[in-house]
Design an enzyme around this catalytic site. Sequence first.
Site, PDB file in Angstrom:
ATOM      1  N   ASP A 153       0.839  -1.208   0.000  1.00 43.67           N
ATOM      2  CA  ASP A 153       0.000   0.000   0.000  1.00 43.67           C
ATOM      3  C   ASP A 153       0.874   1.259   0.000  1.00 43.67           C
ATOM      4  O   ASP A 153       0.637   2.186   0.774  1.00 43.67           O
ATOM      5  CB  ASP A 153      -0.945  -0.023   1.207  1.00 43.67           C
ATOM      6  CG  ASP A 153      -2.137   0.903   1.004  1.00 43.67           C
ATOM      7  OD1 ASP A 153      -2.396   1.308  -0.155  1.00 43.67           O
ATOM      8  OD2 ASP A 153      -2.810   1.230   1.997  1.00 43.67           O
ATOM      9  N   LYS A 155       1.978   4.695  -1.069  1.00 44.10           N
ATOM     10  CA  LYS A 155       1.349   5.885  -1.669  1.00 44.10           C
ATOM     11  C   LYS A 155       1.698   7.079  -0.780  1.00 44.10           C
ATOM     12  O   LYS A 155       2.106   6.891   0.383  1.00 44.10           O
ATOM     13  CB  LYS A 155      -0.171   5.716  -1.777  1.00 44.10           C
ATOM     14  CG  LYS A 155      -0.853   5.414  -0.467  1.00 44.10           C
ATOM     15  CD  LYS A 155      -2.338   5.260  -0.675  1.00 44.10           C
ATOM     16  CE  LYS A 155      -3.035   4.919   0.623  1.00 44.10           C
ATOM     17  NZ  LYS A 155      -4.477   4.808   0.494  1.00 44.10           N
ATOM     18  N   ASN A 158       0.827   7.306   2.877  1.00 43.22           N
ATOM     19  CA  ASN A 158       1.480   6.401   3.830  1.00 43.22           C
ATOM     20  C   ASN A 158       2.967   6.701   3.989  1.00 43.22           C
ATOM     21  O   ASN A 158       3.719   5.888   4.528  1.00 43.22           O
ATOM     22  CB  ASN A 158       1.268   4.947   3.399  1.00 43.22           C
ATOM     23  CG  ASN A 158      -0.164   4.524   3.594  1.00 43.22           C
ATOM     24  OD1 ASN A 158      -0.885   5.153   4.380  1.00 43.22           O
ATOM     25  ND2 ASN A 158      -0.602   3.502   2.898  1.00 43.22           N
ATOM     26  N   ASP A 171       2.155   2.768   7.869  1.00 48.39           N
ATOM     27  CA  ASP A 171       0.964   1.985   7.548  1.00 48.39           C
ATOM     28  C   ASP A 171       1.281   0.643   6.898  1.00 48.39           C
ATOM     29  O   ASP A 171       1.187   0.474   5.680  1.00 48.39           O
ATOM     30  CB  ASP A 171      -0.004   2.792   6.668  1.00 48.39           C
ATOM     31  CG  ASP A 171      -1.407   2.228   6.784  1.00 48.39           C
ATOM     32  OD1 ASP A 171      -1.557   1.080   7.265  1.00 48.39           O
ATOM     33  OD2 ASP A 171      -2.370   2.919   6.405  1.00 48.39           O
ATOM     34  N   THR A 190      -4.546   0.430  -3.269  1.00 44.89           N
ATOM     35  CA  THR A 190      -5.297   1.612  -3.671  1.00 44.89           C
ATOM     36  C   THR A 190      -5.328   1.647  -5.199  1.00 44.89           C
ATOM     37  O   THR A 190      -4.274   1.520  -5.823  1.00 44.89           O
ATOM     38  CB  THR A 190      -4.605   2.873  -3.109  1.00 44.89           C
ATOM     39  OG1 THR A 190      -4.505   2.714  -1.698  1.00 44.89           O
ATOM     40  CG2 THR A 190      -5.381   4.125  -3.431  1.00 44.89           C
TER      41      THR A 190
HETATM   42  N1  LIG Z   1       3.670   8.971  13.566  1.00 45.54           N
HETATM   43  C1  LIG Z   1       2.849   9.956  13.223  1.00 45.54           C
HETATM   44  N2  LIG Z   1       3.227  11.234  13.381  1.00 45.54           N
HETATM   45  C2  LIG Z   1       2.417  12.237  13.013  1.00 45.54           C
HETATM   46  N3  LIG Z   1       1.192  12.064  12.483  1.00 45.54           N
HETATM   47  C3  LIG Z   1       0.759  10.813  12.313  1.00 45.54           C
HETATM   48  C4  LIG Z   1       1.556   9.693  12.675  1.00 45.54           C
HETATM   49  N4  LIG Z   1       0.876   8.570  12.363  1.00 45.54           N
HETATM   50  C5  LIG Z   1      -0.287   8.971  11.846  1.00 45.54           C
HETATM   51  N5  LIG Z   1      -0.375  10.313  11.810  1.00 45.54           N
HETATM   52  C6  LIG Z   1      -1.487  11.118  11.317  1.00 45.54           C
HETATM   53  O1  LIG Z   1      -2.711  10.538  11.733  1.00 45.54           O
HETATM   54  C7  LIG Z   1      -3.542  10.253  10.612  1.00 45.54           C
HETATM   55  C8  LIG Z   1      -4.274   8.955  10.841  1.00 45.54           C
HETATM   56  O2  LIG Z   1      -3.317   7.926  10.914  1.00 45.54           O
HETATM   57  P1  LIG Z   1      -3.727   6.419  10.766  1.00 45.54           P
HETATM   58  O3  LIG Z   1      -2.492   5.590  10.714  1.00 45.54           O
HETATM   59  O4  LIG Z   1      -4.752   6.061  11.780  1.00 45.54           O
HETATM   60  O5  LIG Z   1      -4.428   6.554   9.368  1.00 45.54           O
HETATM   61  P2  LIG Z   1      -4.664   5.466   8.351  1.00 45.54           P
HETATM   62  O6  LIG Z   1      -3.501   4.552   8.343  1.00 45.54           O
HETATM   63  O7  LIG Z   1      -4.992   6.143   7.096  1.00 45.54           O
HETATM   64  O8  LIG Z   1      -5.923   4.756   8.952  1.00 45.54           O
HETATM   65  P3  LIG Z   1      -6.233   3.232   8.905  1.00 45.54           P
HETATM   66  O9  LIG Z   1      -5.018   2.512   9.448  1.00 45.54           O
HETATM   67  O10 LIG Z   1      -7.417   3.080   9.779  1.00 45.54           O
HETATM   68  O11 LIG Z   1      -6.488   2.939   7.472  1.00 45.54           O
HETATM   69  C9  LIG Z   1      -2.620  10.197   9.412  1.00 45.54           C
HETATM   70  O12 LIG Z   1      -3.280  10.640   8.307  1.00 45.54           O
HETATM   71  C10 LIG Z   1      -1.478  11.121   9.807  1.00 45.54           C
HETATM   72  O13 LIG Z   1      -1.720  12.413   9.326  1.00 45.54           O
END
Ligand SMILES: Nc1ncnc2c1ncn2[C@@H]1O[C@H](COP(=O)(O)OP(=O)(O)OP(=O)(O)O)[C@@H](O)[C@H]1O
Length: 436
Positions: A153, A155, A158, A171, A190
């Site tokens: 994934d 992109k 991520n 991610d 995606t």
């Molecule tokens: N380590 C980090 N530092 C700063 N911001 C973060 C971090 N990890 C995630 N984020 C922010 O939080 C948001 C949500 O993160 P999350 O990993 O839950 O999203 P996601 O991977 O798209 O969701 P899901 O895993 O449910 O598909 C991200 O879009 C990012 O902007």
Amino acid sequence: MTVNSMCDEDLPDHDLAKDFYLKYEVREVLGKGVSSTVRRCIEQDTSHEYAVKIIDLTSEKDSDFETEELRISTIKEMNILRMCAQHPNIIELHDTFETSTFIFLVFELCKKGELFDYLTEVVTLSEKRTRQVMRQLLEAVEFVHSKHIVHRDLKPENILLDDNFNVKLSDFGFASVISHEEELTDLCGTPGYLAPEVLKVSMYDNVPGYGRPCDMWACGVIMYTLLVGCPPFWHRKQMYMLRAIMEGKYSVSSPEWEDISEHPKDLISKLLVVDTKKRYTAEQALAHPFFKREEREEKPEFFPRRKFIAGVLVVVAISRIRNLHLHPPPVALEQVRHDPYSIKIIRKVIDAGAFKIYGHWVKRGENQNRAALFENMPKRDIKCSQSDEATAPKQIKLVGSSTTSTPGTGPGMLRQRSNHALLRSGRPSLPTVPDD
Ligand SMILES: Nc1ncnc2c1ncn2[C@@H]1O[C@H](COP(=O)(O)OP(=O)(O)OP(=O)(O)O)[C@@H](O)[C@H]1O
């Protein structure tokens, strides 16, 4: 006032997650995923800042089975993240906590957020900046692949950026560990970033599965997007887009490409190769001449004569640029009337203006609509609502990461991100991509 001292309904109960709250002080929300909220937090002992992803195992889950499924997939992701620990361009999982209903993943904090948002802000990256980002991304991918892991994934959403704009690959929710000969067969990822072999495996019988090369295809899509601000494969009708991917049909003839040198174009052409055996690996990509320039930039040698000549040339160039600025070359009125977008300076004004008004790109390129591609809609569960069904390609079902499930009917009621469709084969026959 900290969130700890505030009454925040979203936060897990203090008694339930005592161990976590003893160690960390929770602050503001950084972002939200389907079943998770990411918040800034501070480690009490060290005062270091981190990002905690709080996964609610029960949120919008209809059964214990789904809750358990989410717990298992989160634990799998945690194990993969631990396998990838210590690489400077992969997000560091610092700490974890588990309760009956929540999992806390404490990550290093990436203050600059997603590469996606950065790209939305700057529209395109220079070749130099693209080189830095792609080098770090490819080094992360090379490391991941060396551990027999396929990310699946890749992109810009991520790819997180730290304070110094260093890449932190994140991610790993779809990542999978594969043994040497093993091939994957489920369709996830995606749409715009899916490799042809990933699509084919779900459409035809007797085709091999896929593996690491699918990540390299996604790297090609990312690199293309960074350079010109729009993706190589996009069509309003998803079936046309999928057909273009299967045929590896993309173009570098739009006006933006005129400003870009041959090396990056060549590297993209080595990544967006339909034949997985001919597609570059991460190692080969890193050895491409596109990255040689950076090495030279990093270790400059001192040649006084060359330095002097370069100095003279810079002075000449500056005076020419100044002249050009004061007396710009005439532009034919006809061209301005009929094709203003082909004139670089006007193109930049149009892009910047559209961006200011709409907050995202609205330009329509060759079969491309930036606005549609870059709509970063809030993430949500798909329960295959009627509107989803109406917009989904007819012969392709949108399903969850469990390939055995059906949308809205039990274990497979899984998530779809903004442009994050999990596709499952209904054996579609794809139409030919029109040339316009
Ligand atoms: N380590 C980090 N530092 C700063 N911001 C973060 C971090 N990890 C995630 N984020 C922010 O939080 C948001 C949500 O993160 P999350 O990993 O839950 O999203 P996601 O991977 O798209 O969701 P899901 O895993 O449910 O598909 C991200 O879009 C990012 O902007």
